[in-house]
Structure formats: C-alpha cells, structure tokens
Design an enzyme around this catalytic site. Structure first.
Site, PDB file in Angstrom:
ATOM      1  N   ASP A  16       0.854  -1.222  -0.027  1.00 51.43           N
ATOM      2  CA  ASP A  16      -0.052   0.067  -0.152  1.00 51.43           C
ATOM      3  C   ASP A  16       0.715   1.065   0.176  1.00 51.43           C
ATOM      4  O   ASP A  16       1.989   1.062   0.189  1.00 51.43           O
ATOM      5  CB  ASP A  16      -1.046  -0.025   1.188  1.00 51.43           C
ATOM      6  CG  ASP A  16      -1.878   1.336   1.292  1.00 51.43           C
ATOM      7  OD1 ASP A  16      -2.278   1.557   0.134  1.00 51.43           O
ATOM      8  OD2 ASP A  16      -2.225   1.792   2.285  1.00 51.43           O
ATOM      9  N   SER A  17       0.221   2.338  -0.066  1.00 51.45           N
ATOM     10  CA  SER A  17       0.984   3.614  -0.210  1.00 51.45           C
ATOM     11  C   SER A  17       1.604   4.133   1.202  1.00 51.45           C
ATOM     12  O   SER A  17       2.305   4.778   1.250  1.00 51.45           O
ATOM     13  CB  SER A  17       0.018   4.675  -0.484  1.00 51.45           C
ATOM     14  OG  SER A  17      -1.063   4.859  -0.032  1.00 51.45           O
ATOM     15  N   TYR A  48      -0.793   8.519  -2.608  1.00 49.26           N
ATOM     16  CA  TYR A  48      -0.524   8.167  -3.899  1.00 49.26           C
ATOM     17  C   TYR A  48      -1.833   8.782  -4.654  1.00 49.26           C
ATOM     18  O   TYR A  48      -1.921   9.246  -5.701  1.00 49.26           O
ATOM     19  CB  TYR A  48      -0.750   6.534  -4.436  1.00 49.26           C
ATOM     20  CG  TYR A  48       0.480   5.774  -3.955  1.00 49.26           C
ATOM     21  CD1 TYR A  48       1.567   6.291  -3.314  1.00 49.26           C
ATOM     22  CD2 TYR A  48       0.623   4.562  -4.510  1.00 49.26           C
ATOM     23  CE1 TYR A  48       3.000   5.744  -3.457  1.00 49.26           C
ATOM     24  CE2 TYR A  48       1.685   3.924  -4.363  1.00 49.26           C
ATOM     25  CZ  TYR A  48       2.867   4.194  -3.782  1.00 49.26           C
ATOM     26  OH  TYR A  48       3.912   3.552  -3.740  1.00 49.26           O
ATOM     27  N   GLY A  49      -3.016   8.973  -3.739  1.00 52.96           N
ATOM     28  CA  GLY A  49      -4.309   9.459  -4.498  1.00 52.96           C
ATOM     29  C   GLY A  49      -4.301  11.087  -5.180  1.00 52.96           C
ATOM     30  O   GLY A  49      -5.042  11.339  -5.960  1.00 52.96           O
ATOM     31  N   CYS A  79      -3.908  -1.047  -2.025  1.00 51.31           N
ATOM     32  CA  CYS A  79      -3.838   0.305  -2.450  1.00 51.31           C
ATOM     33  C   CYS A  79      -5.206   0.427  -3.600  1.00 51.31           C
ATOM     34  O   CYS A  79      -4.991   0.019  -4.661  1.00 51.31           O
ATOM     35  CB  CYS A  79      -2.534   0.864  -2.754  1.00 51.31           C
ATOM     36  SG  CYS A  79      -2.688   2.703  -3.439  1.00 51.31           S
ATOM     37  N   THR A  81      -5.830   3.184  -5.141  1.00 50.78           N
ATOM     38  CA  THR A  81      -5.473   3.983  -6.071  1.00 50.78           C
ATOM     39  C   THR A  81      -4.711   3.287  -7.335  1.00 50.78           C
ATOM     40  O   THR A  81      -4.973   3.417  -8.448  1.00 50.78           O
ATOM     41  CB  THR A  81      -4.530   5.138  -5.674  1.00 50.78           C
ATOM     42  OG1 THR A  81      -5.171   6.000  -4.782  1.00 50.78           O
ATOM     43  CG2 THR A  81      -4.184   6.002  -6.765  1.00 50.78           C
ATOM     44  N   CYS A 191     -10.767   3.120  -0.002  1.00 50.59           N
ATOM     45  CA  CYS A 191      -9.365   3.428   0.287  1.00 50.59           C
ATOM     46  C   CYS A 191      -9.078   2.545   1.390  1.00 50.59           C
ATOM     47  O   CYS A 191      -9.829   2.666   2.574  1.00 50.59           O
ATOM     48  CB  CYS A 191      -9.119   4.929   0.455  1.00 50.59           C
ATOM     49  SG  CYS A 191      -7.432   5.145   1.160  1.00 50.59           S
ATOM     50  N   HIS A 193      -7.365   3.188   3.900  1.00 49.73           N
ATOM     51  CA  HIS A 193      -7.135   4.073   5.169  1.00 49.73           C
ATOM     52  C   HIS A 193      -8.491   4.186   5.919  1.00 49.73           C
ATOM     53  O   HIS A 193      -8.558   4.270   7.102  1.00 49.73           O
ATOM     54  CB  HIS A 193      -6.620   5.281   4.779  1.00 49.73           C
ATOM     55  CG  HIS A 193      -5.111   5.386   4.559  1.00 49.73           C
ATOM     56  ND1 HIS A 193      -4.528   4.879   3.398  1.00 49.73           N
ATOM     57  CD2 HIS A 193      -4.064   5.562   5.531  1.00 49.73           C
ATOM     58  CE1 HIS A 193      -3.405   5.032   3.445  1.00 49.73           C
ATOM     59  NE2 HIS A 193      -2.914   5.580   4.752  1.00 49.73           N
TER      60      HIS A 193
END
Length: 272
Positions: A16-17, A48-49, A79, A81, A191, A193
């Site tokens: 993931d980012s 990243y978004g 991720c 994105t 997402c 997160h």
C-alpha cells in the site's frame, strides 16, 4: 524479472502507499491465521491519490518488484489508487504470481449486498476520477446507480491518528453531504485507510447504511484463490508480519498499534 514457483509456505505479499493496507493485513490474519505475510508500506511517498497516473504506475512497478524479491505466492494490492490505475502494471511485474486488487473485491461485495441499487463510493481523488469503482459495479449490474465522492483529507487524517478528532468529524460532514438525497443503502470505503475512520463515517451518515470494507472483501477472495490452487499454508501458527517501509515516520509505532491493535514487530527500511 526472474519468476519463482510458489509453495504453501510462501508468504502472502501485500503493499500500500502507507499504513492503510494494514487493514488488509488484519483481515488476512483473521481469515487465515497460519499465513506468513510480507507487507510493504511506501511511507516515503504517501499519499498516492494526489499523484498523476504516470507516477502511480511507476510506483506500482517498484512496489511490486520489492515484494517479488521476497518470493510471495500471491500479491494483494491494498491500495485502491493502484488497483484503479495500475493493476495491469502489477500483474505484468508479478508474472505468473496471481494478483488481487482491493477494488474488484469491494465492487463485487457492494453489488451482492445493496438492496435498493443505490451505492455510494468514497476514495482518493485519483480513484474517484478514474471512475473505476462505478465502472466495476455497473459492469456487474447496469441497474445500480453509483454516486462517488473524493475524500482526499481522510488519508492524512488517518495517518495522523485523528480517528475521533473534531476536525475529522467536520471534514466528514462536509464530504458525506454529497450523498444527501441519493438514498444510498451501501457505502464502499474505497481506500484502505478509511476503515480506521469507520466510526466517524457511520455516525456522520445518520442512517442505516451497509459499509463495504474492501479489506474484508479481499481476504475472503484471497482464501478462495489460495485454496483452489492448493497453496494454503499447512503451518499451525504464523510469525508476526514482516514489515517493509520506505520511510520510518515518528508516529509509525502509534499508527501500527492503532490499525493492528498489537505492538509493532521489527521493521525493515527499504529504498525505493
């Protein structure tokens, strides 16, 4: 890149980012507690978004290459994105190793659970602008109306650990007002997160809405794929996840505990 033959004892690779993908790590541990996990969080380049598609595709290749050096049996793109804009890059870099993206898993689950065919999606600017969730959902059921809203501040709020902060509630109220009048009965957290902000999100919506956590959706899909390929681990217990990061933020230990509800194991710093 030289490819390898996976075995049941090979690890599951997840990237993931930042730390958001730890929600996927938790879901995998809950679904398959015997599996070894390698997790790479690109903490030096989060989020990243807000990046361009070309940059996201470059990062996707580099992240996948880092995981491939640890000889995984499957790669999970935690991720959204990257799932939306660069899944093909990950698949090409992974070669014969299967790849699962959180986006498709979340879209599939949303289609299964919506009752009134009105689905909301929240995600990063890049994910929402790509229209990937709406495309994936309407491909499965053209009668579903999808309303999407970019929530770019949710990632930095989650990365700061602001899960119950007044600022988070204020921003959530502003973002989620986009769904007023659309009668959505299902909301996709687009997402990884966002599950950490789930409590604030559900409180802000003020109504009974089914929340789709793509982390949980991808865990079930991963188990089925590994079982079908006879690649489920035969071990009794797994060690703590092997954590790789591109930067070690001061708050990483706190964030790990917040996302995982356990103490931070050893962390390896890697260059990107």
């Amino acid at each position: 890149m030289q490819h390898h033959k996976a075995t049941p004892e090979s690890p599951i690779g997840i990237f993931d980012s930042g730390v958001g993908g730890l929600t996927v790590v938790r879901a995998i541990q809950a679904e398959m507690p015997a599996e070894r996990i390698i997790y790479f969080g690109d903490t030096a380049r989060v989020p990243y978004g807000t990046k361009s598609p070309a940059t996201i595709r470059k990062y996707a290749h580099e992240d996948t290459a880092i995981l491939m050096s640890h000889l995984p049996k499957i790669i999970i793109v935690a991720c959204n994105t990257v799932s939306a804009l660069a899944l093909d890059v990950v698949e090409k870099t992974a070669g014969s190793i299967p790849v699962i993206g959180v986006l498709k898993a979340g879209a599939d689950l949303a289609v299964q659970v919506t009752r009134n065919k009105h689905v909301g999606v929240i995600g990063t600017q890049a994910t929402v602008s790509s229209n990937a969730y709406a495309d994936a959902i309407t491909l499965l059921d053209a009668n579903i109306e999808v309303v999407s809203k970019a929530c770019p501040l949710f990632v930095p709020l989650a990365e700061e650990g602001f899960t119950e902060h007044a600022a988070t509630r204020l921003i959530a109220s502003d973002y989620l007002a986009a769904f007023d009048g659309h009668d959505i009965d299902t909301l996709v957290l687009g997402c990884t997160h966002y599950p950490i902000l789930r409590h604030v999100i559900t409180e802000t919506l003020h109504r009974d809405i089914r929340i789709i956590d793509s982390a949980e959706a991808v865990a079930g899909r991963t188990r089925k794929l590994l079982a079908d390929a006879k690649l489920l681990s035969t071990e009794k217990h797994a060690p703590p996840p092997h954590l790789l990061v591109s930067d070690l933020p001061q708050k990483f230990s706190m964030l790990y505990k917040l996302f995982m509800e356990s103490d931070l194991p050893d962390v390896e710093l890697v260059e990107v």
